[in-house]
Design a protein around this motif. Structure first.
Motif: not given
Length: 341
Positions: A34-39, A66-75
């Motif tokens: 719930e309440d995730i409007t973007s990543i 190419e490489g590692m990334y952070g995926l952030i969804a809310g907190v």
């Protein structure tokens, strides 16, 4: 005959063009939280915000190195490995402790492998002190178990990107090399700070509320000590959890004590920065200032060289745990319950 040859050549050229690796990676999926409007995808100097539709779906292409990334969804955060040609399907689902990302599609094996190994490095198996506190036989058994656990995988390793296997393998080697080369020294040190041993003491530390406080003043209660500093990011991230803990246990047989090790010479934090933060953030519990930052006798006696560090002392002044769980760890309250707090 000549026309047939040209048709054959054209087919080969067309096939070659369509099999070329794309110069981007693609991700799509659904957020079941719930309440995730973007990543947000972030790392290696690259940032991309992807809108989440009302039904929770999202889709985009990424021209990211190419490489590692952070995926952030809310907190919540997860690690993502991107490579040109990847066509990932992601599903974000709510877990008991935090959101979980499920991967399918091209590149899923690499990302599932990363998720699997991240879980290992977030577990107690990756905490060197969980080995150092054990006697020799138990230490050797745990080390063997940890190595076997690390090498287990539900992922088809042949489909995992070789660079990721190399990166993870280096982390594995560094962890176990550190544990094995430092066991003897750290075990001896921790044995002196084992459960039931008299705690080292501090005397006449400045109290923000006025006057001074010594550990002996707190006898008769459990004492949960937070060693921190105003310049320490991880320390400050524990403050909200510590405030909630103090509120929940108000009136119970436990005292929450925070000891600042801000530098007395002002080179890294200062007495003034401590006073300001305690006031501005309305920090609760007993707020003390160590008499000689990291060189204070109490800090040195506990072999503290990194913070935050949390210590639990019993009502008699004996050590319960010289490196106890942080306030943000949900297991801490269960531990308090076991102790009758």
């Amino acid at each position: 005959m000549r026309n047939s040859i040209w048709v054959f050549v054209a087919v080969i050229l067309f096939s070659s063009c369509t099999s070329e690796v794309k110069d981007y990676s693609a991700i799509k999926g659904k957020v079941n939280v719930e309440d995730i409007t973007s990543i947000l995808i972030q790392g290696k100097g690259y940032t991309k915000e992807i809108a989440v539709n009302e039904d929770g779906t999202f889709s985009d292409t990424l021209k990211a190195p190419e490489g590692m990334y952070g995926l952030i969804a809310g907190v919540d955060r997860a690690t993502l490995y991107l490579k040109n040609g990847y066509d990932l399907n992601l599903e974000l689902v709510a877990g008991e402790a935090e959101n979980t990302v499920l991967f399918t599609g091209e590149g899923a094996e690499t990302n599932n492998y990363l998720k699997e190994k991240a879980a290992f490095f977030m577990s107690d198996y990756a905490n060197p002190k969980s080995y150092f506190k054990l006697e020799k036989a138990a230490y050797e058994l745990r080390l063997s178990e940890a190595k076997a656990k690390f090498n287990e995988s539900a992922v088809d390793i042949s489909k995992v990107d070789s660079s990721v296997i190399e990166i993870v393998g280096q982390s594995d080697k560094q962890l176990f090399a550190y544990v094995e080369s430092n066991y003897e020294q750290n075990h001896a040190s921790l044995a002196m700070l084992g459960a039931g041993k008299p705690s080292p003491v501090f005397s006449n530390y400045e109290n923000f509320a006025g006057g001074t406080t010594s550990l002996s003043d707190l006898k008769g209660k459990f004492v949960y000590i937070d060693i921190w500093a105003t310049w320490c990011g991880p320390c400050k991230r524990e403050i909200p959890s510590l405030k909630l803990l103090e509120e929940e246990y108000h009136g119970k047989n436990i005292e929450f004590v925070s000891i600042s090790v801000d530098n007395i010479d002002g080179k890294r934090g200062s007495h003034e920065s401590w006073l300001k933060m305690v006031k501005d953030e309305e920090l609760g519990g007993t707020q003390l200032f160590a008499d000689n930052d990291f060189n204070s006798e109490f800090i040195r006696a506990y072999n503290i060289n990194s913070i935050p560090r949390f210590i639990l002392i019993d009502p008699k002044g004996n050590i319960v745990d010289a490196d106890v769980l942080r306030p943000s760890n949900p297991k801490l309250k269960d531990y308090f319950t076991e102790l009758g707090i």
